[in-house]
Design an enzyme around this catalytic site. Structure first.
Site, PDB file in Angstrom:
ATOM      1  N   GLN A 266       0.775  -1.156   0.056  1.00 15.70           N
ATOM      2  CA  GLN A 266      -0.100  -0.029   0.190  1.00 15.70           C
ATOM      3  C   GLN A 266       0.895   1.311   0.024  1.00 15.70           C
ATOM      4  O   GLN A 266       1.205   1.788   1.108  1.00 15.70           O
ATOM      5  CB  GLN A 266      -0.920  -0.073   1.323  1.00 15.70           C
ATOM      6  N   PHE A 267       1.497   1.566  -1.173  1.00 17.36           N
ATOM      7  CA  PHE A 267       2.436   2.854  -1.386  1.00 17.36           C
ATOM      8  C   PHE A 267       1.708   4.126  -0.708  1.00 17.36           C
ATOM      9  O   PHE A 267       2.388   5.051  -0.471  1.00 17.36           O
ATOM     10  CB  PHE A 267       2.835   2.827  -2.849  1.00 17.36           C
ATOM     11  N   THR A 268       0.380   4.139  -0.521  1.00 18.33           N
ATOM     12  CA  THR A 268      -0.287   5.405  -0.320  1.00 18.33           C
ATOM     13  C   THR A 268      -0.035   5.692   1.042  1.00 18.33           C
ATOM     14  O   THR A 268      -0.472   6.650   1.634  1.00 18.33           O
ATOM     15  CB  THR A 268      -2.106   5.258  -0.466  1.00 18.33           C
TER      16      THR A 268
END
Length: 152
Positions: free
Chosen positions: A81-83
């Site tokens: 989850q790069f966010t």
């Protein structure tokens, strides 16, 4: 490296109606790799996720958290989850400047998953870079944010 770690009764990842990862009791890990992460951060984070005492001992008749996911032989669901590196301080659109580029992030994410699998526990994953539906039945609720900054 950032990880949102959640104690769960169950969790699963679905992509286009197909379940790609599913666990029972254990930990759901939402994982973000930064542009400065190395294996040093992966080693620390894997050890921390596996050894952090987040579960009560059912034999102790206490709500005190005395056991790790290793102790209870729990399962792990690891979702990229790069966010988690989204910076919303300026403007109206998040900046992801601190997130690792996709190729680097995928390589380090996969190494992280392998380190967790080395524990012998069941480790399921989502699909790197895919749009996923993540169902989390949080137990407690227990949710923590772990972070390890590269010193390099």
């Amino acid at each position: 490296m950032r990880v949102v770690i959640q104690r769960v009764k169950s969790s699963q990842v679905t992509i286009e109606g197909r379940i790609v990862g599913k666990i029972g009791p254990g930990l759901n890990l939402l994982v973000a790799i930064s542009d400065r992460d190395t294996e040093t951060e992966l080693d620390w984070m894997a050890r921390k996720c596996l050894e952090l005492r987040l579960f009560p001992d059912p034999q102790a008749n206490s709500s005190r958290w005395d056991q790790s996911v290793l102790d209870i032989q729990g399962q792990l669901l690891v979702v990229s989850q790069f966010t988690l590196y989204g910076d919303c301080r300026k403007g109206r659109r998040p900046s992801f400047d601190r997130s690792a580029p996709p190729g680097m992030a995928q390589e380090l994410y996969e190494k992280f998953v392998q380190k967790l699998r080395g524990s012998g526990l069941t480790v399921e994953t989502g699909e790197f870079g895919a749009m996923m539906d993540v169902e989390i039945l949080n137990d407690g609720p227990v949710t923590l944010i772990l972070e390890r900054e590269s010193t390099a």
